[in-house]
Every structure is written in C-alpha cells, then in structure tokens.
Write a protein that holds these residues in place. Structure first.
Motif, mmCIF file in Angstrom:
data_model
loop_
_atom_site.group_PDB
_atom_site.id
_atom_site.type_symbol
_atom_site.label_atom_id
_atom_site.label_comp_id
_atom_site.label_asym_id
_atom_site.label_seq_id
_atom_site.Cartn_x
_atom_site.Cartn_y
_atom_site.Cartn_z
ATOM 1 N N ARG A 125 0.827 -1.240 0.019
ATOM 2 C CA ARG A 125 0.013 -0.198 -0.171
ATOM 3 C C ARG A 125 0.843 1.192 0.069
ATOM 4 N NH1 ARG A 125 -4.230 2.284 -2.076
ATOM 5 N NH2 ARG A 125 -5.193 3.690 -0.740
ATOM 6 N N THR A 126 1.936 1.145 0.688
ATOM 7 C CA THR A 126 2.800 2.367 0.745
ATOM 8 C C THR A 126 3.410 2.586 -0.470
ATOM 9 O OG1 THR A 126 3.426 1.906 3.087
ATOM 10 C CG2 THR A 126 4.894 3.291 1.829
ATOM 11 N N ARG A 127 3.931 1.565 -1.284
ATOM 12 C CA ARG A 127 4.358 1.602 -2.563
ATOM 13 C C ARG A 127 3.447 2.305 -3.582
ATOM 14 N NH1 ARG A 127 6.923 -3.667 -1.457
ATOM 15 N NH2 ARG A 127 4.875 -4.427 -2.564
ATOM 16 N N GLU A 128 2.433 1.852 -3.446
ATOM 17 C CA GLU A 128 0.988 2.386 -4.248
ATOM 18 C C GLU A 128 0.904 4.014 -4.073
ATOM 19 O OE1 GLU A 128 -2.277 0.159 -3.629
ATOM 20 O OE2 GLU A 128 -1.651 -1.647 -4.789
ATOM 21 N N ILE A 129 0.879 4.351 -2.608
ATOM 22 C CA ILE A 129 0.640 5.775 -2.401
ATOM 23 C C ILE A 129 1.949 6.367 -2.917
ATOM 24 C CG2 ILE A 129 0.584 7.300 -0.479
ATOM 25 C CD1 ILE A 129 -0.646 5.290 1.131
ATOM 26 N N VAL A 130 3.224 5.988 -2.701
ATOM 27 C CA VAL A 130 4.276 6.685 -3.348
ATOM 28 C C VAL A 130 4.416 6.856 -4.919
ATOM 29 C CG1 VAL A 130 6.746 6.837 -3.385
ATOM 30 C CG2 VAL A 130 5.864 6.021 -1.345
ATOM 31 N N ARG A 131 3.635 5.761 -5.301
ATOM 32 C CA ARG A 131 3.503 5.929 -6.986
ATOM 33 C C ARG A 131 2.471 6.823 -7.246
ATOM 34 N NH1 ARG A 131 0.162 3.464 -10.401
ATOM 35 N NH2 ARG A 131 -0.650 2.264 -8.842
ATOM 36 N N LYS A 132 1.432 6.996 -6.509
ATOM 37 C CA LYS A 132 0.430 7.940 -7.060
ATOM 38 C C LYS A 132 0.982 9.339 -6.719
ATOM 39 C CE LYS A 132 -3.159 5.321 -8.225
ATOM 40 N NZ LYS A 132 -3.534 5.268 -9.310
ATOM 41 N N GLN A 133 1.483 9.558 -5.645
ATOM 42 C CA GLN A 133 2.096 10.748 -5.310
ATOM 43 C C GLN A 133 3.218 11.271 -6.510
ATOM 44 O OE1 GLN A 133 3.796 10.370 -1.463
ATOM 45 N NE2 GLN A 133 2.099 11.052 -0.442
ATOM 46 N N LYS A 134 3.781 10.349 -6.954
ATOM 47 C CA LYS A 134 4.851 10.723 -7.830
ATOM 48 C C LYS A 134 4.155 11.069 -9.098
ATOM 49 C CE LYS A 134 8.767 8.035 -6.326
ATOM 50 N NZ LYS A 134 9.977 7.056 -6.782
ATOM 51 N N GLU A 135 2.877 10.348 -9.461
ATOM 52 C CA GLU A 135 2.220 10.764 -10.571
ATOM 53 C C GLU A 135 1.604 11.850 -10.260
ATOM 54 O OE1 GLU A 135 -0.473 7.498 -10.980
ATOM 55 O OE2 GLU A 135 0.921 5.852 -11.909
ATOM 56 N N ILE A 136 1.113 12.041 -9.408
ATOM 57 C CA ILE A 136 0.528 13.425 -9.187
ATOM 58 C C ILE A 136 1.417 14.620 -9.489
ATOM 59 C CG2 ILE A 136 -0.597 14.961 -7.511
ATOM 60 C CD1 ILE A 136 -1.828 12.626 -6.336
ATOM 61 N N GLU A 137 2.637 14.447 -8.836
ATOM 62 C CA GLU A 137 3.658 15.354 -8.842
ATOM 63 C C GLU A 137 4.221 15.755 -10.226
ATOM 64 O OE1 GLU A 137 6.736 14.109 -6.315
ATOM 65 O OE2 GLU A 137 5.721 14.640 -4.547
ATOM 66 N N SER A 138 4.220 14.485 -10.976
ATOM 67 C CA SER A 138 4.542 14.597 -12.420
ATOM 68 C C SER A 138 3.495 15.162 -13.080
ATOM 69 C CB SER A 138 4.769 13.152 -12.993
ATOM 70 O OG SER A 138 4.960 13.160 -14.321
#
Length: 376
Positions: A125-138
């Motif tokens: 779940r943490t990896r998914e959250i980090v991935r989503k945050q990176k996508e949002i930042e991108s």
C-alpha cells in the motif's frame, strides 16, 4: 481441537468427544508411542525437540517430542515401579502438556504469519501511495510547465495564487514587430503545409533568440511575430535587447536564405509606455496594450525588408552605441509625427564582428554605465 493418532502398540489414553480419557486397563510395561498432529487445514505442525520426565514413588515416565518433516514424533517411555495404576494419570498429564505446547506454537505461527501478511500489505500500500504521489507530482509539473509556456513565470504564479492577474503599467518597454515580406504572394502558389512548416521553423528560432535577449514573446498573428522587452520584470536595457535580438534574427535569415522561401522580414521597434496582463476568464493569454504597441506596428509596416526600423524615442535611448540612418517623419493618428531611423550597425569600438551585429564586452560596460547615469 487437533486430532491425535498413535502408532501401532497399546495406548495409555483414549481421545473421545473432545476429552482425553485414561486407559485404566493398560499393563505396567515400558511403551513408546508415535503421535501425528495436524491442524484443521491438514497442515503439519513442527516444533523443536522436547523431553519431559515425570517421576513418582511408583513410576518414572520420559516423554520426547521430535519434529519430523511432516509430523511430530512423540516418544513416551513409562517405567513402572510399584503402582501401575498411576500410569494413566501420568500419561494424561503428559498429553495435556504436549497439547498446550503445540497450541502455543500454533498460535505463535499464526500470529507471525498474520504479522508478515500485514507488513507485506502495508508495504504494498505504501508503494502504491508513493507511486500515486509521484504521478500527481509529475502531472503537476507538466501542467505548470504548460502554464509557464503560455504565460510568463511571474504571471503564471500570480494566476495560480490569486486566480486572476492584475494589469500592470510599465513606463519603459520596447515592443518589436516582425513580418515576412511576400508571405501572401507565396501562399498563392506554395503548398500550404510547406509554407506553414517553414513559418513554424522560423518562429521557433525567433523564440530562442528573443528568450536569449530577455524579450517576452507576446503572440503571433498570421506571419507576424510580436514580442516586448522590459516586461514582466522591468529593466532599463530593453531598447538594447530588442535591437540586438533584431540583428541576430536578420543574421539567421541571411544564412537560411538558400534553403527556404521565407527569408525577408521587416522589423519595427518602438519604446514607450504600455499596459500588460491577462484579461478575460477563458483561454488565458498574456497581452500588451497602449500607443507604443500601435507605434511599433507602424514602424514595422513602414520599414524595408532586411532592415531594422526604430522610432525616434528608441533612437534617443541608444544613440551613443549604434550607427543610424535617418528616414524622416512618419505621420500618425492622434499625435505628432514620428521620427524614424534605420539601425545600420553597432559602432565599431563596441562591435565584436566586422558587420557590427555582435556587441563586445566594452559595449556592455558602457551600456551599464549609461543606464546607471540615467537611473540616477
């Protein structure tokens, strides 16, 4: 409750209806027993090696628990002394001990497995959250880059912060217009895509040149290109910046003359007061307004191909650094006539090249001294 099965031989206890019952009819002899323990999912349980010994006045019992690959091997040896009737009770105690150990081990294993499962789930779940945050930042970076490409960085920040942009007044800004000669005539016999691709190529080069000279691109209108210096960040070098950018654009087009149709442009520059900002609520565009804009446009339309035509106001600000050709006056609506000048070259002491289009270090030293005097 877990089923317990014995190997061949006599049993000192029976397991019935969920209760362990002592077998009171067992003879007082030595005995070893193999007990296999499984859980409800037919999963074999494992443990460490255990040995238990119980002694009374009449009997001595030794219990060994050895984990095998797929079962527990439980060896029970009872050595009778004087009272064989106590043996079933010894067995009962030992079996309850075994069951308690196994139950404790099962609970620990289940707790450990649950812990590992939850840890793995949390990590996933943490990896998914980090991935989503990176996508949002991108995505945010892409949208910011797109906004900065449409609007100046300062204006874009103001728009994001306040949802609107105030129109600003600038008392000294230089407006530059570029227009291709014979564009309409070329459009009558050239393939439209060829012409537009060539126009796009030139405008992209103009973008690089004007950005290099701190000019802000405002817009393109057909084959006309419009930019301005001294906005949105005010400065006093904008008349020099505009003229030097115009020289570089002419140099580029002279080199490209053999490879393209669009190579002759008229350039007009005027320096004066303008208003700049964003108005309206849809399709934001940074724009400028004022008489200086109209005058710069008249400088361009009154000029000649391959020449830089500037107003008397701009010439007065840069007169010590360039050679000019006076062209006379231009009639204008709602005001007096304009003086017009062709900028021929940078004065030789300040020029880096023979054609007088590239400034040297002395040029900028003198310009900075000149600006400081004007500012004082």
């Amino acid at each position: 409750m877990y089923p317990v099965s014995a190997s061949e031989g006599h049993s000192y206890f029976t397991f019935s209806h969920g209760y362990l019952q002592p077998n009171l009819n067992m003879p007082p002899v030595s005995y070893s027993q193999d007990i296999q323990v499984k859980n409800s999912d037919n999963f074999f349980l494992h443990s460490s090696f255990y040995t238990y010994e119980y002694s009374t006045l009449s009997n001595h019992a030794q219990l060994s628990i050895i984990p095998d690959i797929d079962r527990y091997l439980i060896f029970l040896q009872i050595l009778p002394k004087d009272n064989p009737g106590i043996l079933p009770w010894i067995v009962l105690i030992l079996v309850f001990t075994i069951i308690s150990i196994i139950a404790f081990r099962i609970l620990n294993q289940q707790t450990f497995k649950r812990k590992k499962y939850l840890e793995a789930k949390i990590k996933k779940r943490t990896r998914e959250i980090v991935r989503k945050q990176k996508e949002i930042e991108s995505e945010k970076e892409r949208s910011d880059a797109l906004l900065r490409n449409i609007l100046p960085a300062k204006i874009a920040s103001e728009l994001k912060l306040n949802g609107k942009v105030k129109v600003q007044y600038y008392d000294l800004a230089s407006v530059l217009f570029i227009d291709f000669k014979d564009f309409s005539r070329f459009s009558q016999f050239l393939n439209p895509m060829v012409l537009i691709n060539e126009l796009n190529k030139n405008f992209c080069e103009f973008d690089d040149i004007t950005e290099k000279h701190r000019l802000e691109k405002i817009k393109t209108i057909g084959d006309a290109y419009m930019c301005a210096g001294g906005i949105p960040e005010p400065n006093l070098t904008n008349p020099f910046d505009a003229i030097l950018a115009a020289f570089e654009i002419l140099n580029y087009l002279n080199k490209a003359e053999d490879d393209q149709w669009l190579c002759n442009v008229r350039i007009g520059i005027h320096t004066g007061e303008i208003l700049a900002g964003v108005i309206g609520k849809n399709k934001f565009a940074y724009d400028i307004w004022g008489e200086a804009v109209n005058t710069a446009s008249r400088m361009e339309s009154s000029g000649e191909a391959g020449k830089i035509n500037i107003s008397g106001e701009t010439q007065a600000l840069v007169a010590d650094f360039f050679d000019f050709e006076y062209r006379g006056k231009l009639e204008a609506k709602h005001r007096n006539e304009f003086d017009m000048y062709f900028v021929n070259r940078i004065k030789k002491p300040y020029s880096k090249d023979e054609n007088g289009t590239i400034p040297n270090e002395l040029f900028w030293k003198k310009v900075n001294c000149h600006i400081n005097k004007v500012a004082i």
